[in-house]
Design a protein around this motif. Structure first.
Motif, PDB file in Angstrom:
ATOM      1  N   ASN A   1      10.118   5.917  37.725  1.00  0.00           N
ATOM      2  CA  ASN A   1      11.364   6.099  36.995  1.00  0.00           C
ATOM      3  C   ASN A   1      11.590   7.591  36.785  1.00  0.00           C
ATOM      4  O   ASN A   1      10.736   8.278  36.212  1.00  0.00           O
ATOM      5  N   THR A   2      12.727   8.102  37.253  1.00  0.00           N
ATOM      6  CA  THR A   2      13.015   9.523  37.148  1.00  0.00           C
ATOM      7  C   THR A   2      13.554   9.853  35.759  1.00  0.00           C
ATOM      8  O   THR A   2      14.025   8.960  35.036  1.00  0.00           O
ATOM      9  N   PRO A   3      13.522  11.135  35.353  1.00  0.00           N
ATOM     10  CA  PRO A   3      14.048  11.510  34.038  1.00  0.00           C
ATOM     11  C   PRO A   3      15.525  11.184  33.848  1.00  0.00           C
ATOM     12  O   PRO A   3      15.972  10.975  32.716  1.00  0.00           O
ATOM     13  N   ASP A   4      16.301  11.115  34.957  1.00  0.00           N
ATOM     14  CA  ASP A   4      17.712  10.760  34.832  1.00  0.00           C
ATOM     15  C   ASP A   4      17.934   9.265  35.059  1.00  0.00           C
ATOM     16  O   ASP A   4      19.038   8.825  35.406  1.00  0.00           O
ATOM     17  N   ASN A   5      16.848   8.477  34.855  1.00  0.00           N
ATOM     18  CA  ASN A   5      16.925   7.013  34.813  1.00  0.00           C
ATOM     19  C   ASN A   5      17.277   6.377  36.159  1.00  0.00           C
ATOM     20  O   ASN A   5      18.026   5.411  36.230  1.00  0.00           O
ATOM     21  N   LYS A   6      16.683   6.911  37.213  1.00  0.00           N
ATOM     22  CA  LYS A   6      16.759   6.261  38.517  1.00  0.00           C
ATOM     23  C   LYS A   6      15.391   5.669  38.844  1.00  0.00           C
ATOM     24  O   LYS A   6      14.367   6.181  38.409  1.00  0.00           O
ATOM     25  N   THR A   7      15.412   4.589  39.604  1.00  0.00           N
ATOM     26  CA  THR A   7      14.169   3.949  40.036  1.00  0.00           C
ATOM     27  C   THR A   7      13.928   4.283  41.502  1.00  0.00           C
ATOM     28  O   THR A   7      14.803   4.089  42.344  1.00  0.00           O
ATOM     29  N   ILE A   8      12.741   4.792  41.791  1.00  0.00           N
ATOM     30  CA  ILE A   8      12.371   5.148  43.160  1.00  0.00           C
ATOM     31  C   ILE A   8      11.167   4.310  43.573  1.00  0.00           C
ATOM     32  O   ILE A   8      10.161   4.267  42.853  1.00  0.00           O
ATOM     33  N   ILE A   9      11.282   3.633  44.707  1.00  0.00           N
ATOM     34  CA  ILE A   9      10.191   2.814  45.239  1.00  0.00           C
ATOM     35  C   ILE A   9       9.519   3.597  46.375  1.00  0.00           C
ATOM     36  O   ILE A   9      10.165   3.921  47.378  1.00  0.00           O
ATOM     37  N   VAL A  10       8.239   3.913  46.207  1.00  0.00           N
ATOM     38  CA  VAL A  10       7.488   4.678  47.203  1.00  0.00           C
ATOM     39  C   VAL A  10       6.471   3.749  47.870  1.00  0.00           C
ATOM     40  O   VAL A  10       5.617   3.181  47.178  1.00  0.00           O
ATOM     41  N   PRO A  11       6.541   3.545  49.192  1.00  0.00           N
ATOM     42  CA  PRO A  11       5.503   2.749  49.872  1.00  0.00           C
ATOM     43  C   PRO A  11       4.125   3.371  49.643  1.00  0.00           C
ATOM     44  O   PRO A  11       3.968   4.594  49.681  1.00  0.00           O
ATOM     45  N   ASN A  12       3.152   2.524  49.388  1.00  0.00           N
ATOM     46  CA  ASN A  12       1.815   3.041  49.062  1.00  0.00           C
ATOM     47  C   ASN A  12       1.208   3.861  50.191  1.00  0.00           C
ATOM     48  O   ASN A  12       0.441   4.794  49.939  1.00  0.00           O
ATOM     49  N   GLY A  13       1.533   3.512  51.444  1.00  0.00           N
ATOM     50  CA  GLY A  13       1.019   4.300  52.560  1.00  0.00           C
ATOM     51  C   GLY A  13       1.520   5.730  52.502  1.00  0.00           C
ATOM     52  O   GLY A  13       0.785   6.671  52.791  1.00  0.00           O
ATOM     53  N   GLN A  14       2.778   5.901  52.104  1.00  0.00           N
ATOM     54  CA  GLN A  14       3.347   7.239  51.980  1.00  0.00           C
ATOM     55  C   GLN A  14       2.754   7.975  50.786  1.00  0.00           C
ATOM     56  O   GLN A  14       2.542   9.190  50.827  1.00  0.00           O
TER      57      GLN A  14
END
Length: 276
Positions: free
Chosen positions: A152-165
């Motif tokens: 969760n970013t400070p400006d309230n966005k959700t980012i999904i990061v693949p675990n491999g990355q």
């Protein structure tokens, strides 16, 4: 007539033998299924308890390991049951292996994320609630599973990061340490008094109770720049206070410079003309 009765008796004996053998095989197969199912469940619980005793291993990872062990035992049980009925299991095992290999090739990206998820959950480079930079993005860790990490970013966005990355890149964890160092550089004019400017800066940090006394606050001239004398400050604070101390210092020291007649110079160039 006697030969006919003898032949019929032999046929009846053969049928009885086949039925008896079939019944024994069915009973043994049922026994193998029941016992195998119970053993698989018991071993799953034992693995789950053993893994959960390690505080570094996440509940999700514990369930994953336990389920894999259970399914592996059930596959062995299934093959043992088929062998009781005369099924050639060698070719079946080869077919299962080939199918698993094909599925592995098709899902190598997904399986790579699962493997990375296992490493992340086991080694714990970050935990829920940590503010991290991972895979080129920053945010607070909201969830970690076997496939992805959710930020969760400070400006309230959700980012999904693949675990491999995530696992394959540099991970910066800003929350894991209890203290952080706030580094700020202030520029003053070449015409200003360096000692006076340093006294003004030190007075600001001395008055801020959030700045820790140990390690000691550092203040020094770091560079003679093209248009300024640069003074670096290094103040240790508790990690949650980092940004508030940073922002207050940027504002407070500018105001203190203004009150004491200390100039923060603009970049400028000096033009030199030669007489013809």
């Amino acid at each position: 007539m006697e030969q006919f009765l003898t032949d019929n008796q032999a046929l009846v004996d053969q049928v009885i033998r086949i039925v008896t053998q079939g019944g024994v095989n069915v009973l043994l197969a049922l026994a193998i299924l029941v016992v195998g199912y119970m053993v698989a469940g018991g071993i799953k619980k034992a693995v789950l308890r053993a893994v959960e005793r390690n505080p570094r291993i996440d509940r999700t990872l514990a369930n994953f390991f336990a389920s894999m062990v259970r399914y592996a035992i059930l596959v062995v049980v299934f093959i043992a049951v088929l062998s009781r009925f005369g099924v050639e299991t060698t070719s079946l095992v080869a077919a299962i292996g080939a199918a698993a290999f094909a599925v592995g090739l098709a899902l190598q990206g997904t399986l790579g994320n699962v493997a990375a998820g296992v490493m992340l959950v086991f080694f714990r480079p970050y935990s829920l609630g940590d503010f991290v930079e991972v895979g080129g993005v920053s945010g607070t860790v909201a969830d970690i599973n076997l496939f992805t990490t959710e930020l969760n970013t400070p400006d309230n966005k959700t980012i999904i990061v693949p675990n491999g990355q995530a696992w394959g890149n540099v991970i910066t964890n800003y929350s894991v340490k209890p203290t952080r160092r706030v580094d700020i550089t202030f520029g003053i004019s070449y015409d200003d008094d360096i000692n006076k400017a340093m006294e003004v800066i030190r007075a600001h940090y001395d008055a801020d109770e959030r700045v820790l006394k140990d390690p000691e606050f550092f203040l020094g001239v770091i560079a003679h720049n093209t248009s300024s004398i640069d003074i670096v400050t290094r103040a240790w604070v508790k990690t949650p206070d980092y940004w508030s101390v940073y922002f207050d210092a940027m504002k407070g020291i500018k105001e203190a410079f203004d009150a004491n007649g200390i100039e923060i110079p603009y970049p400028h160039q000096v033009e030199v003309r030669k007489k013809a």
